[in-house]
Design a protein around this motif. Structure first.
Motif, short mmCIF file in Angstrom:
data_model
loop_
_atom_site.label_atom_id
_atom_site.label_comp_id
_atom_site.label_asym_id
_atom_site.label_seq_id
_atom_site.Cartn_x
_atom_site.Cartn_y
_atom_site.Cartn_z
N ILE A 240 -36.22 79.05 -4.88
CA ILE A 240 -37.87 79.23 -4.40
C ILE A 240 -38.40 79.49 -5.84
N PHE A 241 -37.84 80.16 -6.71
CA PHE A 241 -38.63 80.55 -7.98
C PHE A 241 -38.73 79.14 -8.85
N GLN A 242 -37.47 78.58 -8.86
CA GLN A 242 -37.58 77.22 -9.38
C GLN A 242 -38.83 76.30 -9.03
N GLU A 243 -38.91 76.13 -7.57
CA GLU A 243 -40.01 75.23 -6.87
C GLU A 243 -41.43 75.78 -7.55
N PHE A 244 -41.62 77.12 -7.63
CA PHE A 244 -42.79 77.82 -7.81
C PHE A 244 -43.03 77.38 -9.21
N LYS A 245 -42.13 77.54 -10.27
CA LYS A 245 -42.30 77.13 -11.65
C LYS A 245 -42.72 75.51 -11.77
N LEU A 256 -56.09 79.70 -9.87
CA LEU A 256 -56.34 79.68 -8.42
C LEU A 256 -55.89 78.64 -7.66
N ARG A 257 -55.38 78.31 -6.65
CA ARG A 257 -54.94 77.25 -5.78
C ARG A 257 -55.76 77.51 -4.37
N TYR A 258 -56.57 76.46 -3.97
CA TYR A 258 -57.26 76.40 -2.74
C TYR A 258 -57.08 75.19 -1.98
N GLY A 259 -56.78 75.46 -0.69
CA GLY A 259 -56.47 74.26 0.30
C GLY A 259 -56.37 74.97 1.60
N ARG A 260 -57.55 74.78 2.26
CA ARG A 260 -57.65 75.51 3.67
C ARG A 260 -56.68 74.81 4.50
N GLY A 261 -55.84 75.42 5.07
CA GLY A 261 -54.71 74.85 5.92
C GLY A 261 -53.25 74.50 5.36
N LEU A 262 -53.27 74.48 4.00
CA LEU A 262 -52.42 74.19 3.03
C LEU A 262 -51.03 75.39 3.25
N ALA A 263 -49.92 75.13 2.53
CA ALA A 263 -49.22 76.27 2.51
C ALA A 263 -49.02 77.03 1.16
N PRO A 264 -49.09 78.34 1.17
CA PRO A 264 -48.87 78.94 -0.46
C PRO A 264 -47.52 78.43 -1.02
N ILE A 265 -47.53 78.70 -2.45
CA ILE A 265 -46.29 78.45 -3.11
C ILE A 265 -45.82 79.96 -3.29
N TRP A 266 -44.54 80.30 -2.86
CA TRP A 266 -44.19 81.74 -3.01
C TRP A 266 -43.26 81.74 -4.44
N ILE A 267 -43.53 82.96 -5.01
CA ILE A 267 -42.62 83.09 -6.19
C ILE A 267 -41.35 83.69 -5.86
#
Length: 301
Positions: A240-245, A256-267
């Motif tokens: 998960i952390f590697q995907e975030f990086k 900032l990351r904006y995307g109505r209806g997108l998925a957040p990226i978890w740290i």
């Protein structure tokens, strides 16, 4: 939470901008400073802007101009994020939405001019067109008034005390406009414009992990099941952390990351909210992800 859709996010970057570009009339997205309120009705008051944990006034973090296409009532729409910055708390978070139709009592039907206005003075504006007064410290609604000069307005006793120590004690009974001499109270975050760009979805190459160090010494008689569980947990967290990086590495200065209806990226995989943890909207609809704030520092700008 509603099912997330696929697609590229819009990324926000902090950049220095002239003061006039960060006023309400320009519909800014910005971080820090005082909020540039979109409408003048339905603004959060001191009770809503108090930390639910320590009770102190929350500080404005950022606002995002995010109109909804196809929604006449949200032709202009702003999202406002506040946080507690009073140690040792620093935990409270609140988000507010403010929206207007295109035809309204505050703004022209046409887009704002890209040219600076004739008067670009740096004086702090602490009164809305409706006549409502704003706090000299934080720029939120200020229903309280200094009992001596009757000119300075505050959201709370906390901010009245801050302003008193920062010079209002001396300026209180001086002739002239008290609001034209608002000092730096060291309560607000540094102010920058948020410039939006669409994310490049190119996936960076994942670097190979370095050889893990050899473990020296005895681990004792730990059960095999416990070791297996620990290994799986660490492997999942690492992934998960590697995907975030990897995602952030594409544009390391994004705040900032904006995307109505997108998925957040978890740290991390810890404390990720589940469907049942997210309450429905008061209208009954499922809530969806809209934006994610990332850490930033002044070296980014």
């Amino acid at each position: 939470m509603a099912v997330a859709r696929a697609g590229a996010a819009d990324l926000g970057f902090a950049e220095v901008a002239p003061a006039w570009r960060l006023r309400s009339q320009q519909f800014p997205s910005k971080v820090g400073g005082r909020p540039a309120w979109l409408g003048e009705a339905g603004l959060p008051g001191p009770a809503e802007l108090g930390c639910s944990l320590c009770g102190r006034p929350l500080a404005f973090v950022l606002q995002l101009y995010a109109p909804l296409p196809g929604r006449a009532d949200a032709f202009h729409r702003g999202l406002f994020l506040f946080c507690c910055r009073a140690p040792p708390c620093c935990a409270g978070l609140r988000v507010f939405r403010n929206q207007l139709p295109r035809k309204n009592d505050f703004y022209s039907h046409e887009p704002p001019s890209e040219d600076p206005p004739p008067e670009t003075g740096a004086s702090v504006r602490l009164q809305l067109q409706s006549g409502a007064q704003l706090c000299r410290v934080c720029g939120c609604l200020g229903p309280k008034t200094c009992a001596r000069c009757r000119q300075a307005h505050y959201c709370s006793k906390d901010h009245q005390a801050v302003d008193w120590r920062c010079g209002h004690k001396q300026a209180c009974r001086q002739a002239g406009n008290v609001d034209s001499t608002v000092p730096d109270h060291n309560f607000l975050f540094p102010e920058f414009e948020i410039v939006i760009e669409t994310e490049d979805e190119t996936t960076p190459e994942v670097s190979e992990k370095e050889d893990e160090p050899e473990i020296i010494g005895s681990m004792g008689e730990a059960p095999a099941e416990e070791l297996e569980s620990m290994a799986k947990h660490e492997s999942r967290e690492d992934k998960i952390f590697q995907e975030f990086k990897n995602k952030i590495a594409l544009e390391p200065e994004q705040i900032l990351r904006y995307g109505r209806g997108l998925a957040p990226i978890w740290i991390s995989g810890e404390n990720v909210p589940q469907e049942e943890d997210i309450p429905d909207c008061p209208c009954g609809a499922k809530r969806i992800f809209e934006f994610q704030k990332l850490p930033y520092h002044e070296n980014h700008v």
